[in-house]
Scaffold this motif. Structure first.
Motif, PDB file in Angstrom:
ATOM      1  N   UNK A   1       1.101   6.512  -7.004  1.00  0.00           N
ATOM      2  CA  UNK A   1      -0.204   7.082  -7.154  1.00  0.00           C
ATOM      3  C   UNK A   1       0.070   8.863  -7.113  1.00  0.00           C
ATOM      4  N   UNK A   2       0.958   9.024  -6.156  1.00  0.00           N
ATOM      5  CA  UNK A   2       1.537  10.625  -6.078  1.00  0.00           C
ATOM      6  C   UNK A   2       2.285  11.264  -7.340  1.00  0.00           C
ATOM      7  N   UNK A   3       2.858  10.095  -7.750  1.00  0.00           N
ATOM      8  CA  UNK A   3       3.726  10.372  -8.806  1.00  0.00           C
ATOM      9  C   UNK A   3       2.806  10.357 -10.350  1.00  0.00           C
ATOM     10  N   UNK A   4       1.681   9.897 -10.003  1.00  0.00           N
ATOM     11  CA  UNK A   4       0.937   9.730 -11.405  1.00  0.00           C
ATOM     12  C   UNK A   4       1.191   8.449 -12.040  1.00  0.00           C
ATOM     13  N   UNK A   5       1.680   7.618 -11.395  1.00  0.00           N
ATOM     14  CA  UNK A   5       2.196   6.264 -12.014  1.00  0.00           C
ATOM     15  C   UNK A   5       1.039   5.104 -11.756  1.00  0.00           C
ATOM     16  N   UNK A   6      -0.152   5.396 -12.217  1.00  0.00           N
ATOM     17  CA  UNK A   6      -1.244   4.917 -11.860  1.00  0.00           C
ATOM     18  C   UNK A   6      -1.254   3.484 -12.182  1.00  0.00           C
ATOM     19  N   UNK A   7      -0.765   2.909 -13.480  1.00  0.00           N
ATOM     20  CA  UNK A   7      -0.759   1.795 -13.644  1.00  0.00           C
ATOM     21  C   UNK A   7       0.178   0.723 -12.898  1.00  0.00           C
ATOM     22  N   UNK A   8       1.240   1.394 -12.229  1.00  0.00           N
ATOM     23  CA  UNK A   8       1.989   0.744 -11.315  1.00  0.00           C
ATOM     24  C   UNK A   8       1.515   0.599  -9.982  1.00  0.00           C
ATOM     25  N   UNK A   9       0.594   1.511  -9.433  1.00  0.00           N
ATOM     26  CA  UNK A   9       0.029   1.583  -8.328  1.00  0.00           C
ATOM     27  C   UNK A   9      -1.237   0.778  -8.114  1.00  0.00           C
ATOM     28  N   UNK A  10      -1.977   0.551  -9.126  1.00  0.00           N
ATOM     29  CA  UNK A  10      -3.323  -0.120  -9.193  1.00  0.00           C
ATOM     30  C   UNK A  10      -2.990  -1.550  -8.876  1.00  0.00           C
ATOM     31  N   UNK A  11      -2.326  -2.471  -9.362  1.00  0.00           N
ATOM     32  CA  UNK A  11      -1.976  -3.737  -8.964  1.00  0.00           C
ATOM     33  C   UNK A  11      -1.184  -4.137  -7.556  1.00  0.00           C
TER      34      UNK A  11
ATOM     35  N   UNK B   1       0.730  -1.114   0.074  1.00  0.00           N
ATOM     36  CA  UNK B   1       0.029   0.088  -0.092  1.00  0.00           C
ATOM     37  C   UNK B   1       0.875   1.360   0.153  1.00  0.00           C
ATOM     38  N   UNK B   2       1.914   1.219   0.643  1.00  0.00           N
ATOM     39  CA  UNK B   2       2.657   2.514   0.910  1.00  0.00           C
ATOM     40  C   UNK B   2       3.581   2.749  -0.228  1.00  0.00           C
ATOM     41  N   UNK B   3       4.082   1.841  -1.041  1.00  0.00           N
ATOM     42  CA  UNK B   3       4.720   1.769  -2.226  1.00  0.00           C
ATOM     43  C   UNK B   3       3.588   2.218  -3.550  1.00  0.00           C
TER      44      UNK B   3
END
Length: 165
Positions: free
Chosen positions: A74-84, A67-69
């Motif tokens: 998400x804060x960086x706008x790297x949504x595709x990396x955050x979602x999984x 969750x922290x990573x």
């Protein structure tokens, strides 16, 4: 001080000890709050790697690292990396913790926030409703007005729900 604490843990514990992961998280969170994302990311990644190696699969602390990573991404706008990462954290918590546990609300709120940013309201709304249900049924009524943001939820949970750890 966080750097000093990390150095102490690294000297006092064997490599790969979960206490080192906790210290890494603390320093990474500070860097994230300072907007130093490039400094925070490797620390979060190392903490996740330590927890995956040191703890049994499905341990709730692994979900915290995920969750922290994901939050950093998400804060960086790297949504595709955050979602999984958010999805895996949520799945771990739902399997490892009792239904309605406040940590589940944290991971669901994080995923809902991501979906809201992406304009995926149909996916965000059911998660937000579940978060509200958990808050209403598990948090003392006098604290509901205070628990309005993810940061406040995390702070409240760490103190009030220590019995689940």
């Amino acid at each position: 001080l966080y750097q000093e604490a990390l150095a102490i843990w690294r000297a006092a514990r064997p490599a790969g000890h979960p206490d080192i992961a906790t210290s890494l998280h603390n320093l990474a969170y500070l860097y994230q709050q300072q907007g130093r994302y490039d400094a925070a990311e490797p620390l979060y990644q190392e903490a996740l790697a330590i927890r995956r190696a040191a703890l049994p699969a499905g341990h709730p602390d692994i979900a915290i690292s995920l969750n922290n990573l994901a939050d950093l991404y998400q804060h960086q706008g790297r949504y595709e990396a955050a979602e999984p990462l958010y999805q895996e954290a949520r799945a771990i918590q739902r399997a490892a913790l009792p239904a309605g546990h406040p940590d589940i609300a944290v991971s669901q709120n994080s995923l809902a926030s991501l979906y809201k940013e992406l304009g995926r309201y149909d996916a965000a709304d059911p998660l937000r409703q579940k978060v509200q249900w958990i808050q209403r049924t598990t948090l003392p009524t006098e604290n509901l007005g205070e628990v309005t943001s993810l940061a406040r939820v995390k702070k409240f949970i760490s103190g009030a729900f220590a019995k689940y750890n």
